[in-house]
Write a protein that holds these residues in place. Structure first.
Motif, mmCIF file in Angstrom:
data_model
loop_
_atom_site.group_PDB
_atom_site.id
_atom_site.type_symbol
_atom_site.label_atom_id
_atom_site.label_comp_id
_atom_site.label_asym_id
_atom_site.label_seq_id
_atom_site.Cartn_x
_atom_site.Cartn_y
_atom_site.Cartn_z
ATOM 1 N N LEU A 55 4.091 -6.823 -9.773
ATOM 2 C CA LEU A 55 5.428 -6.487 -9.277
ATOM 3 C C LEU A 55 6.375 -7.680 -9.280
ATOM 4 O O LEU A 55 7.547 -7.561 -9.631
ATOM 5 C CB LEU A 55 5.341 -5.894 -7.865
ATOM 6 N N SER A 56 5.864 -8.829 -8.871
ATOM 7 C CA SER A 56 6.716 -10.016 -8.802
ATOM 8 C C SER A 56 7.273 -10.356 -10.182
ATOM 9 O O SER A 56 8.472 -10.611 -10.345
ATOM 10 C CB SER A 56 5.919 -11.192 -8.223
ATOM 11 N N ALA A 89 -0.329 -4.035 -8.286
ATOM 12 C CA ALA A 89 0.642 -4.626 -7.354
ATOM 13 C C ALA A 89 0.916 -6.089 -7.699
ATOM 14 O O ALA A 89 2.013 -6.592 -7.468
ATOM 15 C CB ALA A 89 0.133 -4.502 -5.917
ATOM 16 N N ALA A 90 -0.083 -6.738 -8.291
ATOM 17 C CA ALA A 90 0.102 -8.150 -8.641
ATOM 18 C C ALA A 90 1.142 -8.348 -9.743
ATOM 19 O O ALA A 90 1.634 -9.452 -9.943
ATOM 20 C CB ALA A 90 -1.236 -8.750 -9.066
ATOM 21 N N ASP A 127 5.601 -7.409 -0.823
ATOM 22 C CA ASP A 127 5.649 -6.117 -1.518
ATOM 23 C C ASP A 127 4.271 -5.466 -1.415
ATOM 24 O O ASP A 127 3.479 -5.836 -0.544
ATOM 25 C CB ASP A 127 6.130 -6.289 -2.969
ATOM 26 N N LEU A 184 2.833 3.211 -8.856
ATOM 27 C CA LEU A 184 1.485 2.738 -8.498
ATOM 28 C C LEU A 184 0.908 3.548 -7.345
ATOM 29 O O LEU A 184 -0.290 3.812 -7.295
ATOM 30 C CB LEU A 184 1.523 1.253 -8.111
ATOM 31 N N GLN A 185 1.772 3.957 -6.419
ATOM 32 C CA GLN A 185 1.295 4.651 -5.223
ATOM 33 C C GLN A 185 1.024 6.131 -5.478
ATOM 34 O O GLN A 185 0.139 6.703 -4.875
ATOM 35 C CB GLN A 185 2.343 4.552 -4.102
ATOM 36 N N ALA A 187 1.706 -5.915 -2.993
ATOM 37 C CA ALA A 187 0.619 -6.879 -3.133
ATOM 38 C C ALA A 187 0.249 -7.534 -1.800
ATOM 39 O O ALA A 187 -0.850 -8.055 -1.639
ATOM 40 C CB ALA A 187 1.000 -7.952 -4.157
ATOM 41 N N SER A 212 11.470 -2.825 -8.158
ATOM 42 C CA SER A 212 10.241 -2.944 -7.383
ATOM 43 C C SER A 212 9.865 -1.624 -6.718
ATOM 44 O O SER A 212 8.698 -1.206 -6.734
ATOM 45 C CB SER A 212 10.426 -4.037 -6.318
ATOM 46 N N GLU A 253 7.267 -13.695 -1.106
ATOM 47 C CA GLU A 253 7.607 -12.336 -1.508
ATOM 48 C C GLU A 253 6.694 -11.341 -0.811
ATOM 49 O O GLU A 253 5.475 -11.525 -0.786
ATOM 50 C CB GLU A 253 7.467 -12.188 -3.025
ATOM 51 N N THR A 297 6.608 0.498 -7.617
ATOM 52 C CA THR A 297 5.667 0.719 -6.510
ATOM 53 C C THR A 297 5.376 2.205 -6.348
ATOM 54 O O THR A 297 4.230 2.605 -6.137
ATOM 55 C CB THR A 297 6.232 0.140 -5.193
#
Lengths: 283, 313
Positions: B197-198, B194-195, A204, B233-234, A206, B226, A202, B230
């Motif tokens: 997001l998955s 960011a961790a 993204d 977060l940004q 991260a 996503s 994946e 994101t």
């Protein structure tokens, strides 16, 4: 020939070409994982090398604690080596020379009647500085290309507590497979001649700071002016990551081709009007 | 009815019958041909057929776009339809018929339609474009007609052109910047880094599958979730709360954060090749069937709607 890709949880059944990164917490864990990986090599008729920090005699003693290893050591099927001896040279390895060294060792193992060479190495000592990391990650990709066809398999172990998650991820992402939670994506060699590499996992926010260094270190080669990536195992890519891939290709003067059946990259390419990106459905 | 040399012209056309529709738009299209100006008509399906048969042979010289498809989500009309056509012809004045509001637009869609119409004015300032927006005033409600006066500087009606006395696009945008409430049965998860997001994508996909979203659209939803998270977060100092639920027709994915969107054209500018960042909302607009936004100093809520009936995709 199929190689283990993605998250690897069990090291028992890895084959003649497998290349797996393992993040471990302490020396006991490394010993246990390494010997499990190497024991399979003995089953397959490979010569096995156990490479760690410290004296060879001490490393041999560590091996002997595991069933069958004493006999293998005596008949020359198993070998212990100090990391300094297996990766000679200065503090920063020469990636190409290192691949040559293992190629020679593999040839010698085959000449001696083994089916190939299998190495389990704790390389933590070789990736402590940014320069070391750069060179070693580059080497990981080059050796991965070699392993596609040569009977050479490896478990590249790195100590998490010593190196930190970021360094572990930067190294783990250069393998086809890695231990759980080591990296969200994998950039690795592929036997598909039309593709420069395969990319899985994946991508993204991260992976933002991991992707560009990985691409740079892999130094991927274009095919007819296009950088073709086998993305069949890419489970997700966001628009920023696609732009990163496209920018990397363009900065090297190439178009980007992603081979994937996922609809996401096509949607992104269309929505962003990317002119140097093509998405191909794999046949 | 119009001078061909003025830069940006944005009239609302108020029509009461098919005949009136054609009486205004067929000459508009033919004039475009005469002046060498490219013409596009982005109108509802039935109106496309109407224009095609009235134009006969000339129909092949114009770009026909089904607005119920390309413009189903009003948020993607500016980048995906209007700018896309105008930018294809940078050296000449272009003419576009854009009909984003028709009887049958839902209460949920309508505020986004008005904001879209208002934002056309900012998006095309100083561009050499005419965008005429037909309104079926016989069938549309009176407040819709009043809103059209607010979002268009000119009105064409009964063969005459008038300056719109109610023209106030910024006020229209603000008036339809409506709070989005009522998520009582939604499942939600919080994205702090960011961790996360998955796992957030996995959460959204699982909820959507449960709600019956077509398989082929689950990947659209994962991208939407996503990209929205994101963005939080940004662009904000806090987390993103993602919620997913189904209403009668849609799977809805909502993102809440503590930021405020200060650029009204965010997500509506066409991408610039090589620009590395900040296209998240554009992607969401491209993928979703409807996007609603409420933004204020206290925080922003964005809802992306995906139709549950796969046939409607």
């Amino acid at each position: 020939m199929s190689r283990r890709a993605g998250v690897v949880r069990d090291l028992r059944d890895l084959g003649l070409h497998d290349h797996v990164c393992w993040a471990f917490d302490d020396a006991d864990e490394f010993r246990a994982r390494a010997t499990r990986f190497l024991a399979k090599g003995l089953d397959l008729g490979e010569q096995i090398w156990y490479v760690g920090a410290g004296e060879v005699a001490a490393l041999e003693d560590e091996m002997r604690e595991f069933p069958g290893m004493d006999r293998a050591l005596r008949r020359g099927a198993a070998k212990a080596a100090s990391v300094e001896a297996a990766y000679p040279g200065k503090t920063v390895i020469d990636p190409t020379a290192q691949v040559r060294a293992y190629a020679t060792a593999t040839d010698q193992a085959v000449a001696a009647g083994f089916t190939g060479l299998r190495v389990a190495a704790d390389a933590s000592a070789l990736v402590r500085t940014p320069e070391q990391l750069d060179a070693f990650a580059r080497y990981e990709h080059l050796i991965d290309r070699y392993m596609l066809t040569a009977p050479f398999s490896a478990l590249c172990a790195y100590q998490r507590s010593l190196l930190g998650e970021e360094t572990i991820a930067a190294l783990a992402c250069m393998h086809p497979g890695a231990s759980p939670n080591a990296t969200p994506f994998w950039l690795h060699a592929t036997a598909d001649g039309g593709c420069a590499a395969a990319i899985g996992g994946e991508l993204d926010l991260a992976t933002r700071d991991l992707l560009e260094p990985a691409l740079r270190r892999a130094d991927l080669q274009p095919h007819n002016g296009e950088l073709v990536l086998d993305a069949t195992r890419l489970a997700f890519i966001d628009h920023r990551s696609l732009l990163q891939l496209a920018a990397h290709a363009r900065n090297n003067g190439h178009g980007l081709v992603l081979r994937t059946a996922h609809p996401g990259p096509s949607h992104l390419t269309k929505a962003l009007g990317l002119t140097n990106v093509r998405v191909e459905t794999p046949t | 009815m119009m001078a061909a040399t003025e830069p940006f012209i944005h009239p609302a056309l108020f029509y009461r019958s098919d005949q009136e529709y054609l009486d205004n738009l067929v000459p508009f299209i033919r004039d475009g041909r005469r002046y060498g100006q490219p013409v596009a008509a982005a109108v509802p399906t039935k109106k496309l057929g109407l224009l095609e048969s009235a134009l006969g042979h000339d129909a092949k010289h114009i770009t026909l776009i089904d607005m119920t498809e390309a413009g189903r989500n009003p948020g993607r009309i500016i980048p995906g339809v209007l700018r896309a056509f105008a930018d294809d012809h940078p050296s000449t004045h272009v003419r576009i018929i854009g009909e984003p509001i028709w009887p049958g637009r839902s209460d949920e869609e309508y505020p986004a339609c008005v904001q879209h119409e208002a934002l056309i004015n900012a998006a095309f300032r100083d561009r050499r474009v005419t965008i005429v927006c037909p309104y079926d005033v016989r069938r549309l409600e009176s407040h819709v007609v009043a809103d059209a006066m607010a979002t268009h500087p000119l009105v064409w009606e009964a063969g005459h052109e008038q300056v719109s006395t109610g023209y106030a696009p910024d006020a229209a945008i603000a008036r339809y910047n409506l709070p989005l409430n009522g998520t009582r049965e939604a499942a939600s998860c919080t994205v702090r880094t960011a961790a996360d997001l998955s796992a957030a994508r996995h959460f959204a996909a699982t909820e959507a599958e449960r709600a019956g979203l077509d398989r082929r659209r689950i990947s659209d939803l994962e991208l939407i979730a996503s990209e929205l998270a994101t963005n939080s977060l940004q662009h904000t100092p806090g987390a993103c709360q993602l919620s997913v639920w189904a209403d009668a027709e849609h799977l809805v994915c909502e993102a809440r954060d503590i930021g405020q969107i200060t650029d009204p054209l965010a997500g509506r500018r066409p991408p610039v090749d090589g620009q590395p960042d900040g296209r998240g909302l554009l992607i969401v607009n491209h993928l979703a069937d409807l996007v609603r936004v409420h933004t204020a100093p206290g925080g922003t809520t964005i809802r992306a709607y995906l139709r549950l009936d796969a046939k409607l995709r």
